[in-house]
Write a protein that holds these residues in place. Structure first.
Motif, short mmCIF file in Angstrom:
data_model
loop_
_atom_site.label_atom_id
_atom_site.label_comp_id
_atom_site.label_asym_id
_atom_site.label_seq_id
_atom_site.Cartn_x
_atom_site.Cartn_y
_atom_site.Cartn_z
N ARG A 20 0.83 -1.21 0.00
CA ARG A 20 0.00 0.00 0.00
C ARG A 20 0.87 1.26 0.00
NH1 ARG A 20 -5.34 -0.99 1.75
NH2 ARG A 20 -5.54 1.17 2.40
N ASP A 22 -0.34 4.76 0.76
CA ASP A 22 -1.53 5.50 1.18
C ASP A 22 -1.15 6.54 2.23
OD1 ASP A 22 -1.08 3.95 3.45
OD2 ASP A 22 -2.80 2.66 3.14
N ASP A 55 -3.77 5.41 -2.83
CA ASP A 55 -4.83 6.41 -2.61
C ASP A 55 -4.32 7.79 -3.01
OD1 ASP A 55 -3.28 7.33 -0.49
OD2 ASP A 55 -4.75 6.89 1.06
N GLY A 58 -0.99 8.76 -1.52
CA GLY A 58 0.10 8.07 -2.19
C GLY A 58 0.39 8.67 -3.55
#
Length: 112
Positions: A20, A22, A55, A58
């Motif tokens: 991830r 994010d 996201d 990010g």
């Protein structure tokens, strides 16, 4: 956030180890990459093949990293999965970054 780095010719390949990018890791990511690219004037490519989620924070961190590069250099992203690619396409950032289907093999980096 785990980021491996390797210099091959004029390319700095950064491989992200986390799934991830994010809000929870965006600042750490940006600062870590800033440290890794400091003083490097060749191509910068980020291997996103392990990233499953990106996201807006990010994405903002990726843009911030690109802004750290000289004006004539664009940040290159490799191995973006379908979810990451969709985020890049929906935000039209696929035209801002240089996208590669997969990170090149070692010998491909030397020839690029």
């Amino acid at each position: 956030m785990k980021i491996d780095s390797e210099i091959r010719g004029d390319v700095l390949l950064l491989t992200l180890g986390d799934p991830r990018v994010d809000a929870a890791v965006a600042m750490v990511f940006k600062e870590r990459v800033r440290t890794l690219i400091q003083g490097f004037d060749g191509r910068v490519m980020i291997d996103m093949s392990r990233v499953e989620f990106l996201d807006s924070s990010g994405l903002g961190a990726l843009v911030a990293v690109m802004k750290l590069l000289d004006n004539d250099r664009r940040l290159e992203l490799a191995g973006c999965g379908p979810i990451v690619r969709k985020v890049l396409t929906l935000t039209r950032m696929d035209s801002v970054f240089v996208l590669h289907d997969a990170p090149p093999a070692g010998s491909d980096l030397d020839a690029a």
